[in-house]
Design an enzyme around this catalytic site. Structure first.
Site, mmCIF file in Angstrom:
data_model
loop_
_atom_site.group_PDB
_atom_site.id
_atom_site.type_symbol
_atom_site.label_atom_id
_atom_site.label_comp_id
_atom_site.label_asym_id
_atom_site.label_seq_id
_atom_site.Cartn_x
_atom_site.Cartn_y
_atom_site.Cartn_z
ATOM 1 N N SER A 108 12.762 -22.219 -17.373
ATOM 2 C CA SER A 108 13.006 -21.121 -18.310
ATOM 3 C C SER A 108 12.321 -20.232 -18.552
ATOM 4 C CB SER A 108 12.873 -22.173 -19.365
ATOM 5 O OG SER A 108 13.694 -21.246 -19.971
ATOM 6 N N TYR A 163 10.034 -28.728 -25.067
ATOM 7 C CA TYR A 163 10.957 -27.644 -23.903
ATOM 8 C C TYR A 163 9.711 -27.370 -23.430
ATOM 9 C CZ TYR A 163 14.568 -25.366 -21.817
ATOM 10 O OH TYR A 163 15.961 -24.954 -21.355
#
Length: 260
Positions: free
Chosen positions: A142, A155
């Site tokens: 990401s 995350y």
């Protein structure tokens, strides 16, 4: 077609980014394995791919379960004889400030993203290493593999850690012909992202529209979400790349949100 007869396992691929990658691989001639937590959804997605003329199979795989991962990968090898491509895509999200974050929620996010990536990597490498057959492993990172955002500590930490895992695979796998890279998308309108919008709005005390405009897309060059097609195309290009000139890298696809 660029991936003819390659055997590709894509985790978390009954929907969202994983599904788009699986469909892209099928169009390029790969034999595609839909590996998902839900067997029924995996089977349904595989059936839809087969209806287009592709070769596909759906398997249940909890990427945090060592036995389930090893068994699932062996099922693929038993059917098609090898694994050429792995996309470690399965992921979850949790929104909370660090001072209120339960350890169980931290562990759950880390288990899916990081432990899961390790388990599927190990299982596939054992087959890719046979006779130095080689292969390609892609991790779904990401922009949060590069940058931090509030409320997403587990995350962000997991996505950063995938860079280290990828680079270790690139170093160790090279003599067996294995390449590895990380795909780092910006925000893509998947159920995972849609769920975050009201959660962040509540935590930040702003509207959902402001979350999209001022948080998610603020630093893009055009105010646009990254699309499923953007990510799938990059996954095809990386899987089809012909040499070890491109390995151990992280490739950002984010409409300019993060530039490196």
């Amino acid at each position: 077609m660029r991936l003819t007869n390659k055997v590709a396992i894509v985790t978390g691929s009954a929907r969202g980014i994983g599904r788009a990658i699986a469909e892209g691989y099928a169009r390029e001639g790969a034999r595609v394995v839909i590996a998902d937590l839900d067997q029924q959804s995996a089977a349904a997605a595989a059936t839809e791919l087969e209806a287009t003329g592709a070769e596909a199979m759906g398997i249940a795989m909890d990427v945090t379960d060592e036995r389930a991962v090893d068994t699932g990968v062996q099922q693929v090898v038993d059917r098609w004889g090898c694994v050429d491509i792995l996309v470690a895509n399965a992921g979850i999200q949790h929104i909370d400030p660090l001072d209120k974050l339960d350890f169980s929620d931290w562990r759950k996010v880390m288990a899916v993203h990081l432990d899961g990536a390790f388990l599927v990597t190990r299982a596939c490498l054992q087959h890719m290493y046979v006779n130095d057959r080689g292969g390609c492993i892609l991790y779904m990172g990401s922009v949060h593999s590069k940058l931090a955002s509030p409320l997403k500590a587990p995350y962000v930490a997991a996505k950063h850690a995938l860079l280290g895992l990828c680079r270790s695979v690139a170093k160790e796998g090279a003599r067996h012909g294995v390449r590895s890279n990380v795909i780092c998308p910006g925000f893509v309108r998947t159920p995972l992202v849609d769920k975050q919008i009201p959660e962040q709005a509540r935590e930040l005390g702003i509207s959902e529209e402001a979350v999209i405009r001022d948080v998610m897309l603020k630093d893009t060059v055009d105010g646009e979400f990254t699309t499923l097609e953007d990510v799938a195309q990059l996954a095809i290009d990386l899987a089809a790349f012909p040499s070890a000139a491109l390995t151990g890298q992280s490739v950002v696809v984010s409409h300019g949100w993060y530039m490196q």
